[in-house]
Design a protein around this motif. Structure first.
Motif, mmCIF file in Angstrom:
data_model
loop_
_atom_site.group_PDB
_atom_site.id
_atom_site.type_symbol
_atom_site.label_atom_id
_atom_site.label_comp_id
_atom_site.label_asym_id
_atom_site.label_seq_id
_atom_site.Cartn_x
_atom_site.Cartn_y
_atom_site.Cartn_z
ATOM 1 N N PRO A 7 0.845 -1.204 0.000
ATOM 2 C CA PRO A 7 0.000 0.000 0.000
ATOM 3 C C PRO A 7 0.877 1.249 0.000
ATOM 4 O O PRO A 7 1.942 1.266 0.616
ATOM 5 C CB PRO A 7 -0.788 -0.099 1.309
ATOM 6 C CG PRO A 7 -0.596 -1.498 1.795
ATOM 7 C CD PRO A 7 0.670 -1.997 1.216
ATOM 8 N N ARG A 8 0.423 2.259 -0.704
ATOM 9 C CA ARG A 8 1.189 3.507 -0.792
ATOM 10 C C ARG A 8 0.311 4.632 -0.246
ATOM 11 O O ARG A 8 -0.713 4.979 -0.822
ATOM 12 C CB ARG A 8 1.573 3.765 -2.255
ATOM 13 C CG ARG A 8 2.250 5.085 -2.522
ATOM 14 C CD ARG A 8 2.877 5.100 -3.907
ATOM 15 N NE ARG A 8 1.926 4.829 -4.985
ATOM 16 C CZ ARG A 8 1.334 5.770 -5.728
ATOM 17 N NH1 ARG A 8 1.588 7.051 -5.496
ATOM 18 N NH2 ARG A 8 0.498 5.444 -6.691
ATOM 19 N N LYS A 9 0.738 5.174 0.895
ATOM 20 C CA LYS A 9 -0.077 6.212 1.543
ATOM 21 C C LYS A 9 0.242 7.600 0.987
ATOM 22 O O LYS A 9 -0.646 8.400 0.726
ATOM 23 C CB LYS A 9 0.141 6.184 3.056
ATOM 24 C CG LYS A 9 -0.361 4.887 3.708
ATOM 25 C CD LYS A 9 -0.176 4.913 5.204
ATOM 26 C CE LYS A 9 -0.814 3.703 5.869
ATOM 27 N NZ LYS A 9 -0.194 2.435 5.471
ATOM 28 N N GLU A 10 1.520 7.898 0.825
ATOM 29 C CA GLU A 10 1.905 9.223 0.321
ATOM 30 C C GLU A 10 1.753 9.287 -1.194
ATOM 31 O O GLU A 10 2.093 8.350 -1.897
ATOM 32 C CB GLU A 10 3.360 9.535 0.697
ATOM 33 C CG GLU A 10 3.586 9.737 2.180
ATOM 34 C CD GLU A 10 5.014 10.174 2.462
ATOM 35 O OE1 GLU A 10 5.587 10.903 1.620
ATOM 36 O OE2 GLU A 10 5.559 9.780 3.501
ATOM 37 N N GLN A 11 1.211 10.395 -1.686
ATOM 38 C CA GLN A 11 1.060 10.571 -3.123
ATOM 39 C C GLN A 11 1.622 11.924 -3.538
ATOM 40 O O GLN A 11 1.969 12.752 -2.711
ATOM 41 C CB GLN A 11 -0.413 10.433 -3.518
ATOM 42 C CG GLN A 11 -0.972 9.037 -3.225
ATOM 43 C CD GLN A 11 -2.345 8.829 -3.801
ATOM 44 O OE1 GLN A 11 -2.600 9.197 -4.929
ATOM 45 N NE2 GLN A 11 -3.237 8.234 -3.010
ATOM 46 N N ALA A 15 6.561 12.422 -3.398
ATOM 47 C CA ALA A 15 6.489 11.097 -2.793
ATOM 48 C C ALA A 15 6.910 10.029 -3.808
ATOM 49 O O ALA A 15 7.609 9.072 -3.462
ATOM 50 C CB ALA A 15 5.068 10.827 -2.308
ATOM 51 N N VAL A 37 -6.692 1.846 -5.489
ATOM 52 C CA VAL A 37 -5.704 1.704 -4.420
ATOM 53 C C VAL A 37 -4.331 2.083 -4.963
ATOM 54 O O VAL A 37 -3.885 1.536 -5.981
ATOM 55 C CB VAL A 37 -5.673 0.252 -3.884
ATOM 56 C CG1 VAL A 37 -4.553 0.092 -2.856
ATOM 57 C CG2 VAL A 37 -7.011 -0.132 -3.280
ATOM 58 N N ALA A 38 -3.677 3.021 -4.275
ATOM 59 C CA ALA A 38 -2.308 3.400 -4.650
ATOM 60 C C ALA A 38 -1.350 2.355 -4.091
ATOM 61 O O ALA A 38 -1.457 1.955 -2.928
ATOM 62 C CB ALA A 38 -1.982 4.782 -4.102
ATOM 63 N N GLU A 65 -0.483 -7.114 1.206
ATOM 64 C CA GLU A 65 -0.667 -7.417 2.629
ATOM 65 C C GLU A 65 -1.386 -8.750 2.823
ATOM 66 O O GLU A 65 -2.331 -8.867 3.604
ATOM 67 C CB GLU A 65 -1.419 -6.274 3.323
ATOM 68 C CG GLU A 65 -0.644 -4.964 3.337
ATOM 69 C CD GLU A 65 -1.345 -3.873 4.135
ATOM 70 O OE1 GLU A 65 -2.563 -3.717 3.940
ATOM 71 O OE2 GLU A 65 -0.676 -3.209 4.941
#
Length: 204
Positions: A7-11, A15, A37-38, A65
């Motif tokens: 998973p990638r939270k920062e965009q 980032a 979903v990034a 995950e």
């Protein structure tokens, strides 16, 4: 084929740049009923996977995950001159809904065809991939084009190809597009023509 993502939270561009500096490639999964979903993927693994023909035309198992989703690679961007994958887009796949995808054509048996073996012809591939629609479970890695019976001057059309069960070609305004052609290069004569010419010369 299996692909592991995170998973990638920062965009944002900053980032993404940090991700690439850390050896990862930003991406996104979209489609279906779930929200986009990034994600981030290992760059080297993705770079080598992109060199495999099947990666572009197969249903992929995307693990995030511990959860696995069925996806298709839909797009990717590479750097203009560096060996660097900048971004990758994946689309979720519903096993009960037809997908539209390009599948590579594999040409076989050209060397034993009458066109090549007897006529000295060259078989030119007009198309190297085919747009198809099918259910995900019926998606072939490639479509085989058998050239074993092709004669000099012949044209191989889509109608000459046997598509796998459940697979339909997507036509773009053409009823029966040309897949390949067999022709003798300019200035060269086929074996039959050469024999005929030799026979005529002997008669004179």
């Amino acid at each position: 084929m299996k692909v592991v993502a995170f998973p990638r939270k920062e965009q944002g561009s900053g980032a993404s740049r940090r991700l690439r500096n850390a050896g990862q490639t930003p991406g996104i999964i979209y489609g279906g009923t779930a929200a986009p979903v990034a994600i981030a993927l290992d760059h080297n693994a993705l770079y080598h996977a992109l060199k495999k023909e099947a990666f572009h035309s197969s249903i992929l198992d995307m693990e995030i995950e511990g959860k696995v989703e069925k996806v298709l690679l839909r797009d990717f961007q590479v750097h203009a001159f560096k060996q660097l994958v900048l971004h990758a887009d994946f689309q979720r796949v519903d096993q009960n809904q037809k997908i539209h995808v390009k599948v590579p054509l594999h040409f076989v048996n050209a060397e034993i065809s009458p066109a090549v073996k007897l006529g000295g012809a060259i078989i030119s591939h007009v198309m190297n991939e085919l747009d198809v629609t099918c259910l995900p479970g019926d998606l072939p890695e490639f479509v085989e084009v058998d050239l074993s019976t092709v004669e000099v001057g012949a044209t191989v059309h889509l109608s000459n190809i046997k598509l796998p069960k459940g697979v339909s070609a997507v036509l773009h305004g053409q009823d029966d597009p040309t897949i390949a052609t067999a022709s003798v290069p300019a200035g060269q004569v086929s074996a039959d023509d050469a024999a005929a010419a030799e026979g005529d010369a002997e008669k004179k």
